[in-house]
Design a protein around this motif. Structure first.
Motif, mmCIF file in Angstrom:
data_model
loop_
_atom_site.group_PDB
_atom_site.id
_atom_site.type_symbol
_atom_site.label_atom_id
_atom_site.label_comp_id
_atom_site.label_asym_id
_atom_site.label_seq_id
_atom_site.Cartn_x
_atom_site.Cartn_y
_atom_site.Cartn_z
ATOM 1 N N PHE A 233 0.848 -1.191 0.000
ATOM 2 C CA PHE A 233 0.000 0.000 0.000
ATOM 3 C C PHE A 233 0.880 1.237 0.000
ATOM 4 O O PHE A 233 2.101 1.168 0.201
ATOM 5 C CB PHE A 233 -0.962 0.016 1.198
ATOM 6 N N VAL A 234 0.243 2.384 -0.225
ATOM 7 C CA VAL A 234 0.956 3.658 -0.283
ATOM 8 C C VAL A 234 0.191 4.672 0.555
ATOM 9 O O VAL A 234 -1.003 4.890 0.330
ATOM 10 C CB VAL A 234 1.074 4.174 -1.734
ATOM 11 N N THR A 235 0.856 5.268 1.525
ATOM 12 C CA THR A 235 0.264 6.407 2.217
ATOM 13 C C THR A 235 0.648 7.679 1.466
ATOM 14 O O THR A 235 1.750 7.763 0.897
ATOM 15 C CB THR A 235 0.755 6.501 3.668
ATOM 16 N N CYS A 236 -0.246 8.651 1.449
ATOM 17 C CA CYS A 236 0.085 9.871 0.697
ATOM 18 C C CYS A 236 -0.764 11.040 1.153
ATOM 19 O O CYS A 236 -1.819 10.866 1.794
ATOM 20 C CB CYS A 236 -0.088 9.653 -0.812
ATOM 21 N N VAL A 237 -0.290 12.222 0.830
ATOM 22 C CA VAL A 237 -1.051 13.469 0.959
ATOM 23 C C VAL A 237 -1.048 14.149 -0.398
ATOM 24 O O VAL A 237 0.009 14.299 -1.023
ATOM 25 C CB VAL A 237 -0.444 14.412 2.014
ATOM 26 N N LEU A 238 -2.222 14.539 -0.854
ATOM 27 C CA LEU A 238 -2.380 15.346 -2.053
ATOM 28 C C LEU A 238 -2.733 16.754 -1.618
ATOM 29 O O LEU A 238 -3.578 16.950 -0.734
ATOM 30 C CB LEU A 238 -3.493 14.787 -2.941
ATOM 31 N N ASN A 252 -5.808 13.405 2.571
ATOM 32 C CA ASN A 252 -4.822 12.587 3.283
ATOM 33 C C ASN A 252 -5.266 11.142 3.279
ATOM 34 O O ASN A 252 -6.346 10.808 3.758
ATOM 35 C CB ASN A 252 -4.666 13.085 4.728
ATOM 36 N N ARG A 253 -4.419 10.260 2.735
ATOM 37 C CA ARG A 253 -4.695 8.825 2.703
ATOM 38 C C ARG A 253 -3.711 8.088 3.612
ATOM 39 O O ARG A 253 -2.739 7.491 3.172
ATOM 40 C CB ARG A 253 -4.619 8.304 1.264
ATOM 41 N N GLY A 254 -3.951 8.216 4.919
ATOM 42 C CA GLY A 254 -3.179 7.466 5.901
ATOM 43 C C GLY A 254 -1.758 7.934 6.101
ATOM 44 O O GLY A 254 -0.906 7.166 6.573
ATOM 45 N N HIS A 255 -1.469 9.189 5.769
ATOM 46 C CA HIS A 255 -0.106 9.719 5.803
ATOM 47 C C HIS A 255 0.061 10.659 7.003
ATOM 48 O O HIS A 255 -0.917 11.216 7.504
ATOM 49 C CB HIS A 255 0.154 10.477 4.501
ATOM 50 N N PRO A 256 1.315 10.849 7.484
ATOM 51 C CA PRO A 256 1.529 11.852 8.536
ATOM 52 C C PRO A 256 0.984 13.210 8.114
ATOM 53 O O PRO A 256 1.148 13.621 6.971
ATOM 54 C CB PRO A 256 3.057 11.890 8.678
ATOM 55 N N PRO A 257 0.308 13.909 9.027
ATOM 56 C CA PRO A 257 -0.344 15.165 8.645
ATOM 57 C C PRO A 257 0.668 16.251 8.289
ATOM 58 O O PRO A 257 1.696 16.394 8.973
ATOM 59 C CB PRO A 257 -1.127 15.553 9.902
ATOM 60 N N PRO A 258 0.409 17.000 7.213
ATOM 61 C CA PRO A 258 1.306 18.102 6.871
ATOM 62 C C PRO A 258 1.204 19.225 7.897
ATOM 63 O O PRO A 258 0.292 19.245 8.742
ATOM 64 C CB PRO A 258 0.799 18.552 5.494
ATOM 65 N N PRO A 274 -10.470 10.244 8.760
ATOM 66 C CA PRO A 274 -9.365 9.336 8.403
ATOM 67 C C PRO A 274 -9.741 8.465 7.211
ATOM 68 O O PRO A 274 -10.908 8.106 7.036
ATOM 69 C CB PRO A 274 -9.161 8.507 9.671
ATOM 70 N N ALA A 275 -8.762 8.150 6.369
ATOM 71 C CA ALA A 275 -8.998 7.315 5.186
ATOM 72 C C ALA A 275 -7.893 6.283 5.060
ATOM 73 O O ALA A 275 -6.754 6.516 5.491
ATOM 74 C CB ALA A 275 -9.058 8.184 3.929
ATOM 75 N N LEU A 276 -8.228 5.149 4.464
ATOM 76 C CA LEU A 276 -7.242 4.087 4.255
ATOM 77 C C LEU A 276 -6.184 4.527 3.251
ATOM 78 O O LEU A 276 -6.448 5.336 2.351
ATOM 79 C CB LEU A 276 -7.937 2.828 3.729
ATOM 80 N N PRO A 277 -4.970 3.980 3.369
ATOM 81 C CA PRO A 277 -3.939 4.257 2.359
ATOM 82 C C PRO A 277 -4.367 3.761 0.988
ATOM 83 O O PRO A 277 -5.255 2.915 0.852
ATOM 84 C CB PRO A 277 -2.716 3.486 2.878
ATOM 85 N N LEU A 278 -3.712 4.273 -0.036
ATOM 86 C CA LEU A 278 -3.953 3.813 -1.396
ATOM 87 C C LEU A 278 -3.576 2.345 -1.506
ATOM 88 O O LEU A 278 -2.557 1.908 -0.977
ATOM 89 C CB LEU A 278 -3.128 4.629 -2.382
ATOM 90 N N GLY A 279 -4.400 1.573 -2.226
ATOM 91 C CA GLY A 279 -4.133 0.158 -2.412
ATOM 92 C C GLY A 279 -4.815 -0.732 -1.410
ATOM 93 O O GLY A 279 -4.706 -1.955 -1.488
#
Length: 377
Positions: A233-238, A252-258, A274-279
């Motif tokens: 899986f991939v955690t990310c922030v767009l 935010n997909r499960g990533h440390p908050p900006p 909160p949302a699950l990571p990508l994948g």
């Protein structure tokens, strides 16, 4: 084509200068010891160590000269004590000459190893430039800086990723972290960035960009072997800064908050839902929400991977970017990232145990003078 000794010259330039004097110190020390001790004592070990030290530290010419000097010094002292004519003296000189010849071979082997290493580094840099190109320093009123630190020495790319793009919808960026290491992680990085670059121009919302990333990573995961098929899986922030520049939008997909920084104050941008990571969307429905906050001039957005927030000191205390940055008003994105990297190195004692990406975007205080968004490409 590099000069024959370019690799060794590069290595010498990185070697401490005092260490480069070791072959001379061994020769001088061996000669003095040999001269001032009874004939039954020999400094053969010093004479053989000198050319071997030169092989590791110096050029081919210096290694040959060290071998000749070692043989000459041994021959002179053996002659002085009248031992050159005996079998013991001849065998000692032969041993010094043999080790000196081996030192020349070792020097050449190390040189060709250096050439291969430098070639691998150049290839790694080319891959990094292709997969993770450095963004422009500014897109209209938005100033940009990025830093990538790999946990693996001499590696240039790992499982962390970033992307910045000027689009019809404003400046859009992505920071993410692929679970796992090695080539499978690099493949996922390549897939995610390729999809982001296309979707950022096409999709009207960050939620739809995230959905396209999710589908692409799910397809890519199905090609992986074993547990990676279901556990990748991939955690990310767009993030998106629209052309008006007065607002910041985040998914935010499960990533440390900006973090948002302004005038020494630091705000952690926790997602509203909160949302699950990508994948991982096959595990359950994802109800994504775009969070929007004001982004006035003089504000800086800092996105990072968990290599920052999970960096630990020797007592296993995690690095806290909010606490460490509060009260610090740094003048530019580059100054901010340089300060963060220096601070996290102090915190960890220089031990980088995970890949680390830092991406900073600052809205300039002179927006009116600078005009609208620039075309990056």
């Amino acid at each position: 084509m590099r000069a024959p000794n370019a690799g060794r010259a590069a290595e010498r330039s990185r070697s401490p200068r005092r260490l480069q004097l070791l072959p001379v110190a061994l020769l001088v020390g061996g000669t003095v010891l040999d001269y001032n001790t009874p004939p039954r004592f020999s400094a053969e070990a010093f004479y053989t160590a000198a050319p071997m030290a030169a092989a590791a530290l110096l050029s081919l010419r210096a290694t040959i000269l060290a071998g000749i000097a070692a043989c000459a010094a041994d021959f002179a002292l053996l002659t002085h004590f009248g031992l050159m004519g005996g079998p013991g003296g001849r065998s000692e000189l032969a041993a010094v000459a043999t080790i000196s010849a081996i030192a020349v071979v070792v020097n050449r082997l190390m040189y060709y190893s250096d050439v291969r290493l430098q070639s691998a580094r150049r290839i790694a840099l080319a891959v990094q430039d292709a997969v993770l190109p450095r963004p422009p320093a500014a897109l209209g009123p938005v100033r940009i800086a990025v830093r990538y630190e790999s946990a693996v020495k001499d590696a240039q790319i790992g499982g962390d990723l970033y992307g910045v793009q000027d689009t019809p919808y404003g400046v859009r960026c992505l920071v993410g972290d692929v679970r796992g290491k090695g080539m499978e992680a690099v493949k996922a990085v390549d897939v995610a960035l390729g999809v982001f670059r296309e979707a950022a121009d096409d999709e009207p919302t960050l939620v739809r960009i995230a959905a396209r990333l999710d589908r692409a990573l799910l397809r890519e995961a199905k090609r992986r072997p074993g547990p990676e098929r279901t556990e990748g899986f991939v955690t990310c922030v767009l993030a998106e800064i629209p052309p008006s520049g007065d607002e910041l939008r985040l998914v935010n997909r499960g990533h440390p908050p900006p973090l948002l920084l302004r005038g020494g104050a630091v705000r952690s941008m926790e997602p509203s839902e909160p949302a699950l990571p990508l994948g991982l969307t096959e595990l359950g429905a994802v109800e994504e929400r775009t969070d929007a906050v004001p982004f006035p001039p003089g504000t800086t957005l800092l996105l990072y991977t968990d290599g920052l927030s999970e960096a630990r000191d020797r007592s296993d205390t995690f690095y806290d970017p909010v606490a460490r940055l509060t009260g610090r008003d740094l003048p530019s994105p580059d100054a901010l990232l340089d300060a963060v990297l220096a601070d996290v190195r102090r915190h960890t004692g220089g031990r980088i145990t995970d890949d680390l990406v830092l991406l900073a975007l600052a809205r300039s205080t002179g927006d009116a003078a600078e005009g609208g968004g620039a075309d990056s490409g």
